[in-house]
Design a protein around this motif. Sequence first.
Motif, PDB file in Angstrom:
ATOM      1  N   GLY A  87      10.386  38.742   1.346  1.00  0.00           N
ATOM      2  CA  GLY A  87       9.432  38.291   1.717  1.00  0.00           C
ATOM      3  C   GLY A  87       8.572  39.103   2.461  1.00  0.00           C
ATOM      4  O   GLY A  87       7.111  39.302   2.124  1.00  0.00           O
ATOM      5  N   LEU A  88       9.077  40.453   3.212  1.00  0.00           N
ATOM      6  CA  LEU A  88       8.449  41.446   3.648  1.00  0.00           C
ATOM      7  C   LEU A  88       7.626  42.243   2.601  1.00  0.00           C
ATOM      8  O   LEU A  88       6.480  42.589   2.930  1.00  0.00           O
ATOM      9  N   LEU A  89       8.748  42.396   1.583  1.00  0.00           N
ATOM     10  CA  LEU A  89       8.055  43.331   0.478  1.00  0.00           C
ATOM     11  C   LEU A  89       6.808  42.575  -0.244  1.00  0.00           C
ATOM     12  O   LEU A  89       5.825  43.027  -0.741  1.00  0.00           O
ATOM     13  N   GLU A  90       6.943  41.156  -0.559  1.00  0.00           N
ATOM     14  CA  GLU A  90       5.760  40.621  -0.942  1.00  0.00           C
ATOM     15  C   GLU A  90       4.473  40.599  -0.052  1.00  0.00           C
ATOM     16  O   GLU A  90       3.281  40.769  -0.392  1.00  0.00           O
ATOM     17  N   ARG A  91       4.721  40.432   1.370  1.00  0.00           N
ATOM     18  CA  ARG A  91       3.513  40.643   2.319  1.00  0.00           C
ATOM     19  C   ARG A  91       2.801  42.266   2.288  1.00  0.00           C
ATOM     20  O   ARG A  91       1.557  42.273   2.124  1.00  0.00           O
TER      21      ARG A  91
END
Length: 167
Positions: A117-121
Amino acid sequence: MSKGSERATPGYLVWRLSTKWRVAVDRAVAPLGLTHAQYSLVASLYGMRRAGERPSQRRLADHTGLEALYVSKLARALESAGLIERTRDPGDPRAVQLALTERGEDVTRRAITVVQGLLERLLEPLGGLDSARTRTFTAELATLLDVPLDVTDAPPDLIAEKTQGES
C-alpha cells in the motif's frame, strides 16, 4: 519536484528517497513488531520460500544487499521473536539456513500488504505500480544497482591526499 529539489544532485535525491522510504516502512511495520531491516529479511525469506528455496544467512545477505554480520544479528532477533527458525545446513555445517515459522509467515503476509500500500502511494505520481513510467523508473533503478561501487574505486591520488592529511 519538491521545493529545493530542482538543483539537487542525483546522489542527494537517491539518499533522500531511500531515507524517506526507510522511515515510512519502519513506521508502517512497527505495529507488527518489525523494523524496516527485519521486514526486508522476512519478506525476502517469504519470496524465496515461495520460489522453493531455503536460503542460508549468506544467501539472504547477498539477496538483500545487507552485510552478513547484520543479517546474522537480525536473524537472531527474529528467531527470539518466534518469526524465523535458524538451523544448520546439512550440506554445509558452517552455514545456517533460515525459514519463517507459521507465525512469521502470518506477520510477513500482513507486513507485505501494508508495504505494498505504501509503494502504491509512493508511485502514484508516476501513474501507479503498473504504469509505463514506473516500469521505466524500475529499470533505471535496477541499472544503477548493477553498477559495482567500491571505496577502492576512488582516485588513488585523492585517497593518498586524505590519508596524508590524517597523519
